[in-house]
Design a protein around this motif. Structure first.
Motif, PDB file in Angstrom:
ATOM      1  N   LEU A 142     -13.573   4.980   6.591  1.00 23.87           N
ATOM      2  CA  LEU A 142     -12.240   5.111   7.176  1.00 23.87           C
ATOM      3  C   LEU A 142     -11.686   6.532   7.173  1.00 23.87           C
ATOM      4  CD1 LEU A 142     -10.413   1.994   5.675  1.00 23.87           C
ATOM      5  CD2 LEU A 142     -11.477   2.230   7.909  1.00 23.87           C
ATOM      6  N   GLN A 143     -11.923   7.249   6.087  1.00 21.76           N
ATOM      7  CA  GLN A 143     -11.204   8.503   5.865  1.00 21.76           C
ATOM      8  C   GLN A 143     -11.344   9.494   7.004  1.00 21.76           C
ATOM      9  OE1 GLN A 143     -11.144   9.889   1.904  1.00 21.76           O
ATOM     10  NE2 GLN A 143     -11.153  12.020   2.493  1.00 21.76           N
ATOM     11  N   ARG A 144     -12.533   9.678   7.481  1.00 20.34           N
ATOM     12  CA  ARG A 144     -12.735  10.699   8.497  1.00 20.34           C
ATOM     13  C   ARG A 144     -12.280  10.260   9.885  1.00 20.34           C
ATOM     14  NH1 ARG A 144     -18.320  13.922   9.274  1.00 20.34           N
ATOM     15  NH2 ARG A 144     -17.545  15.413  10.776  1.00 20.34           N
ATOM     16  N   PHE A 145     -12.239   8.955  10.117  1.00 19.78           N
ATOM     17  CA  PHE A 145     -12.012   8.479  11.467  1.00 19.78           C
ATOM     18  C   PHE A 145     -10.758   7.644  11.659  1.00 19.78           C
ATOM     19  CE2 PHE A 145     -16.560   8.876  10.572  1.00 19.78           C
ATOM     20  CZ  PHE A 145     -16.829   9.945  11.412  1.00 19.78           C
ATOM     21  N   ALA A 146     -10.192   7.100  10.597  1.00 18.81           N
ATOM     22  CA  ALA A 146      -9.064   6.197  10.809  1.00 18.81           C
ATOM     23  C   ALA A 146      -7.912   6.399   9.827  1.00 18.81           C
ATOM     24  CB  ALA A 146      -9.528   4.750  10.744  1.00 18.81           C
ATOM     25  N   TRP A 147      -8.198   6.511   8.540  1.00 17.71           N
ATOM     26  CA  TRP A 147      -7.121   6.538   7.554  1.00 17.71           C
ATOM     27  C   TRP A 147      -7.551   7.333   6.332  1.00 17.71           C
ATOM     28  CZ3 TRP A 147      -2.421   5.001   8.750  1.00 17.71           C
ATOM     29  CH2 TRP A 147      -1.467   4.959   7.740  1.00 17.71           C
ATOM     30  N   THR A 148      -6.658   8.137   5.825  1.00 16.50           N
ATOM     31  CA  THR A 148      -6.948   8.945   4.650  1.00 16.50           C
ATOM     32  C   THR A 148      -6.247   8.361   3.431  1.00 16.50           C
ATOM     33  OG1 THR A 148      -7.158  10.922   5.997  1.00 16.50           O
ATOM     34  CG2 THR A 148      -6.751  11.261   3.664  1.00 16.50           C
ATOM     35  N   MET A 184       2.489   2.139   4.530  1.00 13.37           N
ATOM     36  CA  MET A 184       2.301   0.712   4.573  1.00 13.37           C
ATOM     37  C   MET A 184       0.879   0.356   5.000  1.00 13.37           C
ATOM     38  SD  MET A 184       3.773  -2.053   3.928  1.00 13.37           S
ATOM     39  CE  MET A 184       4.514  -3.567   4.372  1.00 13.37           C
ATOM     40  N   SER A 185       0.259   1.135   5.865  1.00 15.64           N
ATOM     41  CA  SER A 185      -1.073   0.786   6.350  1.00 15.64           C
ATOM     42  C   SER A 185      -2.145   0.908   5.278  1.00 15.64           C
ATOM     43  CB  SER A 185      -1.437   1.645   7.555  1.00 15.64           C
ATOM     44  OG  SER A 185      -0.622   1.298   8.646  1.00 15.64           O
ATOM     45  N   LEU A 186      -1.906   1.662   4.223  1.00 15.19           N
ATOM     46  CA  LEU A 186      -2.880   1.739   3.136  1.00 15.19           C
ATOM     47  C   LEU A 186      -3.150   0.343   2.592  1.00 15.19           C
ATOM     48  CD1 LEU A 186      -4.686   3.196   1.141  1.00 15.19           C
ATOM     49  CD2 LEU A 186      -2.658   3.651  -0.258  1.00 15.19           C
ATOM     50  N   ARG A 187      -2.113  -0.444   2.461  1.00 13.97           N
ATOM     51  CA  ARG A 187      -2.270  -1.811   1.955  1.00 13.97           C
ATOM     52  C   ARG A 187      -3.220  -2.603   2.845  1.00 13.97           C
ATOM     53  NH1 ARG A 187       2.094  -6.043   0.543  1.00 13.97           N
ATOM     54  NH2 ARG A 187       1.661  -4.837  -1.263  1.00 13.97           N
ATOM     55  N   PHE A 188      -3.114  -2.451   4.142  1.00 13.87           N
ATOM     56  CA  PHE A 188      -3.977  -3.198   5.056  1.00 13.87           C
ATOM     57  C   PHE A 188      -5.393  -2.626   5.075  1.00 13.87           C
ATOM     58  CE2 PHE A 188       0.387  -3.762   6.620  1.00 13.87           C
ATOM     59  CZ  PHE A 188       0.502  -5.110   6.310  1.00 13.87           C
ATOM     60  N   ALA A 189      -5.502  -1.326   4.912  1.00 11.00           N
ATOM     61  CA  ALA A 189      -6.832  -0.721   4.818  1.00 11.00           C
ATOM     62  C   ALA A 189      -7.567  -1.252   3.595  1.00 11.00           C
ATOM     63  CB  ALA A 189      -6.722   0.799   4.757  1.00 11.00           C
ATOM     64  N   VAL A 190      -6.870  -1.347   2.465  1.00  8.30           N
ATOM     65  CA  VAL A 190      -7.490  -1.866   1.237  1.00  8.30           C
ATOM     66  C   VAL A 190      -7.864  -3.337   1.424  1.00  8.30           C
ATOM     67  CG1 VAL A 190      -7.108  -2.397  -1.208  1.00  8.30           C
ATOM     68  CG2 VAL A 190      -6.359  -0.193  -0.280  1.00  8.30           C
ATOM     69  N   LEU A 191      -6.962  -4.115   1.990  1.00  2.00           N
ATOM     70  CA  LEU A 191      -7.273  -5.526   2.226  1.00  2.00           C
ATOM     71  C   LEU A 191      -8.489  -5.664   3.138  1.00  2.00           C
ATOM     72  CD1 LEU A 191      -3.688  -7.033   2.661  1.00  2.00           C
ATOM     73  CD2 LEU A 191      -5.259  -7.409   0.737  1.00  2.00           C
ATOM     74  N   GLY A 192      -8.548  -4.850   4.165  1.00  2.00           N
ATOM     75  CA  GLY A 192      -9.687  -4.905   5.075  1.00  2.00           C
ATOM     76  C   GLY A 192     -10.988  -4.522   4.405  1.00  2.00           C
ATOM     77  N   LEU A 193     -10.940  -3.509   3.549  1.00  3.45           N
ATOM     78  CA  LEU A 193     -12.145  -3.114   2.827  1.00  3.45           C
ATOM     79  C   LEU A 193     -12.583  -4.210   1.865  1.00  3.45           C
ATOM     80  CD1 LEU A 193     -11.421   0.655   2.143  1.00  3.45           C
ATOM     81  CD2 LEU A 193     -13.122  -0.293   3.709  1.00  3.45           C
ATOM     82  N   ARG A 244      -6.411   8.999  -0.979  1.00  8.78           N
ATOM     83  CA  ARG A 244      -7.016   9.596  -2.164  1.00  8.78           C
ATOM     84  C   ARG A 244      -7.063   8.539  -3.271  1.00  8.78           C
ATOM     85  NH1 ARG A 244      -7.756  13.849   0.192  1.00  8.78           N
ATOM     86  NH2 ARG A 244      -6.459  15.610   0.636  1.00  8.78           N
ATOM     87  N   GLN A 245      -7.912   8.801  -4.241  1.00  4.57           N
ATOM     88  CA  GLN A 245      -8.030   7.879  -5.373  1.00  4.57           C
ATOM     89  C   GLN A 245      -6.669   7.689  -6.048  1.00  4.57           C
ATOM     90  OE1 GLN A 245     -11.027   9.122  -8.152  1.00  4.57           O
ATOM     91  NE2 GLN A 245     -11.368   7.044  -8.862  1.00  4.57           N
ATOM     92  N   SER A 246      -5.875   8.750  -6.091  1.00  6.37           N
ATOM     93  CA  SER A 246      -4.555   8.674  -6.723  1.00  6.37           C
ATOM     94  C   SER A 246      -3.590   7.777  -5.949  1.00  6.37           C
ATOM     95  CB  SER A 246      -3.957  10.078  -6.876  1.00  6.37           C
ATOM     96  OG  SER A 246      -3.797  10.691  -5.613  1.00  6.37           O
ATOM     97  N   HIS A 247      -3.857   7.546  -4.670  1.00 12.09           N
ATOM     98  CA  HIS A 247      -3.051   6.616  -3.876  1.00 12.09           C
ATOM     99  C   HIS A 247      -3.596   5.193  -3.972  1.00 12.09           C
ATOM    100  CE1 HIS A 247      -2.486  10.424  -1.389  1.00 12.09           C
ATOM    101  NE2 HIS A 247      -1.338  10.222  -1.995  1.00 12.09           N
ATOM    102  N   LEU A 248      -4.893   5.108  -4.085  1.00 14.73           N
ATOM    103  CA  LEU A 248      -5.567   3.813  -4.038  1.00 14.73           C
ATOM    104  C   LEU A 248      -5.267   2.938  -5.256  1.00 14.73           C
ATOM    105  CD1 LEU A 248      -7.510   2.130  -2.358  1.00 14.73           C
ATOM    106  CD2 LEU A 248      -9.379   3.243  -3.559  1.00 14.73           C
ATOM    107  N   TYR A 249      -5.343   3.513  -6.449  1.00 18.34           N
ATOM    108  CA  TYR A 249      -5.152   2.701  -7.654  1.00 18.34           C
ATOM    109  C   TYR A 249      -3.748   2.097  -7.749  1.00 18.34           C
ATOM    110  CZ  TYR A 249      -9.787   3.550  -9.452  1.00 18.34           C
ATOM    111  OH  TYR A 249     -11.156   3.554  -9.614  1.00 18.34           O
ATOM    112  N   PRO A 250      -2.680   2.855  -7.473  1.00 18.14           N
ATOM    113  CA  PRO A 250      -1.359   2.204  -7.480  1.00 18.14           C
ATOM    114  C   PRO A 250      -1.241   1.094  -6.436  1.00 18.14           C
ATOM    115  CG  PRO A 250      -1.111   4.590  -7.592  1.00 18.14           C
ATOM    116  CD  PRO A 250      -2.570   4.305  -7.323  1.00 18.14           C
ATOM    117  N   GLU A 251      -1.874   1.290  -5.277  1.00 14.29           N
ATOM    118  CA  GLU A 251      -1.832   0.256  -4.236  1.00 14.29           C
ATOM    119  C   GLU A 251      -2.563  -1.001  -4.697  1.00 14.29           C
ATOM    120  OE1 GLU A 251      -0.372  -1.536  -1.127  1.00 14.29           O
ATOM    121  OE2 GLU A 251       0.077   0.569  -1.501  1.00 14.29           O
ATOM    122  N   LEU A 252      -3.670  -0.827  -5.397  1.00 10.81           N
ATOM    123  CA  LEU A 252      -4.373  -1.989  -5.945  1.00 10.81           C
ATOM    124  C   LEU A 252      -3.450  -2.772  -6.875  1.00 10.81           C
ATOM    125  CD1 LEU A 252      -7.879  -0.438  -6.663  1.00 10.81           C
ATOM    126  CD2 LEU A 252      -7.356  -2.234  -4.986  1.00 10.81           C
ATOM    127  N   GLY A 253      -2.703  -2.064  -7.698  1.00 12.60           N
ATOM    128  CA  GLY A 253      -1.753  -2.721  -8.600  1.00 12.60           C
ATOM    129  C   GLY A 253      -0.684  -3.499  -7.838  1.00 12.60           C
TER     130      GLY A 253
END
Length: 177
Positions: free
Chosen positions: A29-35, A1-10, A37-46
């Protein structure tokens, strides 16, 4: 669920394509807060677009889309940021190694702690350089408080605490500097 908020924040930091968001993740974010991958990001954008929390503001060559956060997205992000955090699941391999370090001979344990110390110093230096660059960017609308600057300072202070712990641990192991 936090991926959605990470994307919104970015996206709160400005419109971006999926590729640019992936790069922002890697740099901030990746190294310090949230990981993610591109394969996770695009579906979340949708999903975010379906939910009306982001919108496509530009379409370019080869299907490249630039996304921006909507007012509804800002409201959801704000509500999440102001809500209490859920208890976090910790999966830190480095911390696990340090918890189990007594299984090693003293010289081996010292080497593990020295590597940990060197990593903390490198992270601190990297974050300090990023923070200096962020502080110098007076053109950004938020100036010194632009996206991630406060988190960078947290990372700097955490890495400094890790370095100090490593000094303490090396002293206890008889391998102080």
């Amino acid at each position: 669920m936090s991926l959605r908020f990470a994307v919104l924040g970015l996206l709160e930091d400005g419109p971006a394509s999926g590729y640019a968001l992936t790069m922002r993740f890697e740099r901030s974010l990746q190294r310090f807060a949230w990981t993610a991958r591109q394969s996770h990001l695009y579906p979340e954008l949708g999903r975010l677009a379906e939910d009306g929390l982001i919108e496509v503001v530009e379409e370019g060559a080869r299907g490249r889309r630039t996304y921006a956060i909507t007012e509804a997205g800002r409201a959801v992000l704000r509500a999440w940021l102001l809500s209490p955090a859920k208890p976090r699941a910790v999966r830190d391999e480095q911390a696990l190694r340090l918890c189990l370090i007594s299984a090693l001979e003293p010289g081996e344990a010292q080497e593990v702690v020295r590597r940990y110390q060197a990593e903390a110093e490198a992270i601190s230096a990297e974050l300090r350089a990023m923070a200096d660059a962020a502080d110098a960017d007076s053109e950004h609308p938020r100036g010194r408080l632009r996206f991630g600057r406060l988190a960078m300072e947290l990372g700097i202070r955490q890495s400094e605490a890790q370095r100090q712990w490593a000094e303490w641990a090396l002293d206890r192991l008889g391998g102080g500097a």
